[in-house]
Design a protein around this motif. Structure first.
Motif, PDB file in Angstrom:
ATOM      1  N   GLN A 109       0.823  -1.205   0.000  1.00  0.00           N
ATOM      2  CA  GLN A 109       0.000   0.000   0.000  1.00  0.00           C
ATOM      3  C   GLN A 109       0.859   1.257   0.000  1.00  0.00           C
ATOM      4  O   GLN A 109       1.859   1.343   0.705  1.00  0.00           O
ATOM      5  N   THR A 130       1.016   4.506   1.471  1.00  0.00           N
ATOM      6  CA  THR A 130       0.298   5.020   2.635  1.00  0.00           C
ATOM      7  C   THR A 130       0.254   6.542   2.680  1.00  0.00           C
ATOM      8  O   THR A 130      -0.496   7.114   3.436  1.00  0.00           O
ATOM      9  N   GLN A 168      -3.775   3.762  -2.114  1.00  0.00           N
ATOM     10  CA  GLN A 168      -3.822   2.824  -3.230  1.00  0.00           C
ATOM     11  C   GLN A 168      -2.870   1.644  -2.994  1.00  0.00           C
ATOM     12  O   GLN A 168      -1.803   1.809  -2.411  1.00  0.00           O
ATOM     13  N   ILE A 169      -3.307   0.461  -3.436  1.00  0.00           N
ATOM     14  CA  ILE A 169      -2.440  -0.698  -3.340  1.00  0.00           C
ATOM     15  C   ILE A 169      -1.596  -0.758  -4.616  1.00  0.00           C
ATOM     16  O   ILE A 169      -2.122  -0.802  -5.721  1.00  0.00           O
TER      17      ILE A 169
END
Length: 822
Positions: free
Chosen positions: A719, A721, A751-752
């Motif tokens: 992720q 962060t 967002q990953i």
DNA sequence: CCGATT
DNA sequence: AACGGCTAATCGG
């Protein structure tokens, strides 16, 4: 038309309006069993807030409060009524003025003015929304049937509803919950030539709908031949948005469902509608859809229609117990309802399909409809839980579906506080370094090895049962009556004591939760699993458990209204005390304690029987206070513990493996590493074959070397962060993002990131690329990295347990693979 | 090699 | 807008 009416209905949305005279009227929106829309107007409650005053000066304060006057642009604001009351503020008796006003906004006007009152100490409950106040004070349970009695109002044109009633009486009819709300799911697809679609330039291409009444539709503005029946063509994006409004007015769902619709679909539709000056006024009162702020996020509200976004519910309430790496609709649906995604279409190639037209459009509309249907199906499995949580927390479904655990607990407590004459405390003002820490749980060092016959016990609901059994409550901390009573074990060098004579507010409501859950569990035993009641009751049981388990975390969260680091520390202090005591007792009884963590203990039987262990547990239980109980959790014929804490694997009698802590359960490892690790554990625990385990590793390495792995096997998920520029240390995922940004791709915090490590020079970060860039440029993955930094580390620790030295495994695999390692 | 960051 | 404990990889000096 107009006249006296009695109606039974399910309330689900709440707000208030002001009459021309400036009086606040609550509006309750709901549906009858037959699906008729109803609006109830209720002027029976008056907004108010509290001022805490010095008891000796309360009479003077009252007199002066009645004379308070503030001139605003529109009118003169003043209290309409003031009462003196005795209340408690987190257990301390206080004298309060209850100040009633005409309309909720008056509270904001007066809340600073009251500081001038004689003996003023603080104000309270001035930040409780009026509709929330209404639900709490009138004991209106959302989604639960109520009877309204009153005058029916002629509402021509004001409301898109079947009944509008001026309430005179409202009566809760008990437990019956809305059974068949009309649910409509929707989803949009947008043009996205640069990855993330841009609201100002990229149009909405199509919109799909799926309802639980069988309605299915896709509206799009590019034609193709032999379209499925559910497709409706319009001429332009503008017509598409108009059609959306028309459909919403006609369908009038109770619940409008989206997936990430707060953050994507609605902001997008609103931006595009603004461009064409289209009003999105399909609410029951014809008001426009409103975007509100909630922390860092935005939420979309439609008066009288519950907009439920499944995404925040999944992330807030379900994520911790889910295995999926990413919370896209596809992966969440796959885990929760076992539905696979549609092949051939993906978010990334949407614009190419649209440009290609023809058969590609058919794929797109199918995909678009599928997403709405998936969202609807997800709701089918989640709705009962959501509804039960909504009733328990006693706030609108709109709010509860977006709440975190902490917020659920808070409103659960707020609802029950007044019964204990407890004022709802203000939110603590938290600045700077607000997360003071305290000592947590105890983890017993594992004895590494492979074992036969392990029994596991754990304390049933350890923390809730400690709170109840030891009366841990901020209202009963260091009470006057028994200052030295009920002392906790030492924690961070301190002890805390709680009242012995009177049960605190929180232990009381928590005990009620636990008792209710116990009763439901009893009922569940008597019902067939396929029964409708079964799913409702298990959802209720789940909701009760969720709130009970969150109570401890709530104590320790600095932004809680009932924040109490002392209570949080007391809970963990008792927790450490009990688990250590059980471990000591078990050792005294000659059991081999292999491991223990927080509330669980794992014993190797070594000749003794499960019956012996159960007798030991029974003896422990006789000593435990209150509702505390050590419970048999399971018997495992084989188990593996490594030298590190929180990492072990248990194999049950049916050959199923439970894995904790290993890379296998983490998303920031490639699938090839995780699957190899799982297979190795399986070989060791089930097949009991070291040889097979080595072969499995060999195979994985061969596949990597030969380039036979699938792309999903080597993608690593991490992720993002925060914003890229805020990172101090540039990890591989951040480095990959930076490279992709140079190509114009957009990324957002949260967002990953999917990335792959490729062949080349430099650090791992230097060689990391976003999946899309990897595919577009046809890059080559670095098999050495995946072997040495992924597959081998994931299995090495396991082999250490078998007595292998650090590099011995590599050697062993190497001899079977001569030539592969240089 | 080691502390900091993730 | 839930807690702390814990492991491990990688960066970056």
């Amino acid at each position: 038309m107009a006249g006296r009416t009695i109606l039974e209905f399910y309330p689900f949305d709440f707000d208030y309006i002001n009459t021309p005279e400036g009086r606040a009227i609550i509006r309750v929106f709901g549906s009858t069993k037959e699906g008729k829309k109803i609006v109830v107007l209720d002027g029976s409650i008056q907004p108010y807030f509290y001022v805490i005053v010095n008891a000796e000066r309360s009479d003077v304060a009252l007199a002066q409060a009645l004379r308070l006057k503030v001139k605003t642009e529109e009118r003169i604001v003043q209290p309409v009524k003031v009462e003196i009351l005795k209340r408690n503020l987190v257990g301390a008796p206080v004298t309060v003025l209850k100040i009633f006003v005409q309309t909720p906004s008056d509270i904001a006007v007066l809340k600073d003015e009251v500081k001038t009152l004689p003996g003023y100490m603080d104000r309270a409950e001035s930040d409780i929304n009026f509709y929330k106040r209404y639900m709490i004070d009138k004991e209106i349970v959302p989604l639960s049937k109520i009877r309204v009695e009153g005058e029916e109002v002629d509402h021509k044109g004001r409301y898109n509803a079947d009944y509008v009633i001026n309430a005179e009486k409202m009566e809760d009819l008990g437990e019956e919950t809305i059974s068949a709300p009309h649910i409509l799911a929707f989803d949009i697809e947008t043009y996205n030539p640069i990855g993330t679609p841009r609201m100002d330039t990229d149009p909405i291409l199509m919109i799909s709908f799926a309802s639980n009444k069988g309605y299915e539709k896709v509206v799009t503005w590019k034609k193709f031949h032999n379209a499925p029946d559910y497709v409706e063509f319009v001429d332009s994006e503008m017509d598409l948005i108009n059609k959306f409004v028309e459909i919403m007015r006609k369908e009038k769902p109770d619940i409008l469902l989206g997936y990430n619709s707060d953050n994507f679909d609605f902001p997008y539709i609103i931006a595009r509608a603004n461009k064409y000056k289209i009003k999105l006024d399909f609410a029951i009162d014809h008001s426009n859809i409103k975007m509100a702020k909630k922390g860092r996020d935005v939420i979309a509200r439609i008066t009288g229609i519950i907009h439920v976004d499944i995404y925040p519910f999944v992330v807030n309430m379900l994520a911790p117990t889910m295995r999926t790496e990413i919370f896209s609709l596809d992966s969440v649906a796959e885990e929760l309802i076992g539905e696979k995604k549609k092949e051939g279409v993906s978010w990334e190639n949407m614009h190419t399909l649209w440009d290609a037209g023809g058969e590609s459009l058919r794929k797109m509309v199918e995909y678009n409809l599928h997403d709405s249907k998936l969202t609807l199906k997800l709701m089918n499995t989640l709705s009962k839980t959501m509804f039960e949580l909504t009733k328990l927390v006693n706030q609108p479904l709109f709010d509860v579906s977006r709440m975190t655990y902490g917020q659920c607990v808070e409103w659960f407590l707020a609802k029950r506080a007044s019964k204990f004459l407890e004022i709802i405390p203000n939110k603590p003002i938290v600045t700077g370094t607000w997360s003071r820490t305290y000592e947590g749980a105890y983890v017993h060092p594992p004895k590494p090895g492979i074992y036969d016959n392990i029994v596991v016990y754990d304390f049933r609901s350890l923390y809730p049962s400690i709170i109840i059994s030891h009366n841990i409550c901020p209202t009963k901390l260091f009470c006057e009556c028994c200052k030295d009573g009920n002392k906790t074990p030492e924690t961070d060098g301190k002890t805390y004591s709680y009242c012995k004579r009177e049960k605190g507010f929180i232990p009381t409501v928590l005990e009620d939760l636990i008792n209710r859950r116990a009763r439901i569990k009893e009922m569940l035993k008597k019902i067939d699993k396929g029964d409708e009641d079964y799913s409702i009751l298990s959802a209720r049981s789940y909701a009760l458990k969720t709130i009970a388990n969150a109570m401890y975390g709530y104590f320790g969260f600095a932004k809680s209204r009932w924040y109490s680091i002392e209570c949080a520390a007391s809970v963990t202090a008792w927790g450490r005390h009990y688990i250590k005591q059980v471990i000591a007792d078990a050792e005294k009884a000659k059991f081999n304690v292999i491991y223990g963590d927080t509330d669980s203990i794992m014993l190797s039987l070594e000749g003794k029987t499960v019956g012996d262990a159960n007798m030991f547990a029974e003896k422990v239980n006789k000593k435990l206070p209150g509702i505390m109980e050590l419970e048999f959790q399971g018997f495992y014929p084989r188990a593996l513990f490594v030298a590190a804490k929180k990492k072990y694997a248990l194999a049950d009698e049916k050959g199923r493996i439970t894995i904790k802590g290993f890379e296998f359960v983490r998303r920031d490892w490639s699938r090839i590493a995780k699957e190899t690790q799982m297979a190795v554990l399986n070989a060791l625990l089930i097949e009991k074959s070291e040889d097979n385990a080595v072969k499995i590793i060999k195979n994985a390495i061969n596949k990597l070397k030969a380039g036979e792995v699938k792309i999903e096997d080597i993608v690593i998920y991490t992720q993002l962060t925060k914003k890229v520029e805020h990172y101090d240390s540039i990890g591989p995922h951040v480095a990959a993002v930076i490279k992709a940004q140079k190509l114009g791709l957009k990324f957002e915090p949260g967002q990953i990131i999917k990335y792959i490590v490729t062949k080349g020079e430099g650090s791992i970060s230097d060689k990391s690329y976003i999946l899309k860039e990897y595919l577009d440029k046809g890059l080559e993955y670095d098999s050495e990295y995946y072997i040495n930094n992924q597959v081998l580390p994931a299995v090495e620790r396991i082999f250490e347990v078998l007595g292998y030295e650090k590099d011995e495994l590599k050697g062993k695999v190497q001899t079977k693979l001569a030539g592969f390692f240089k």
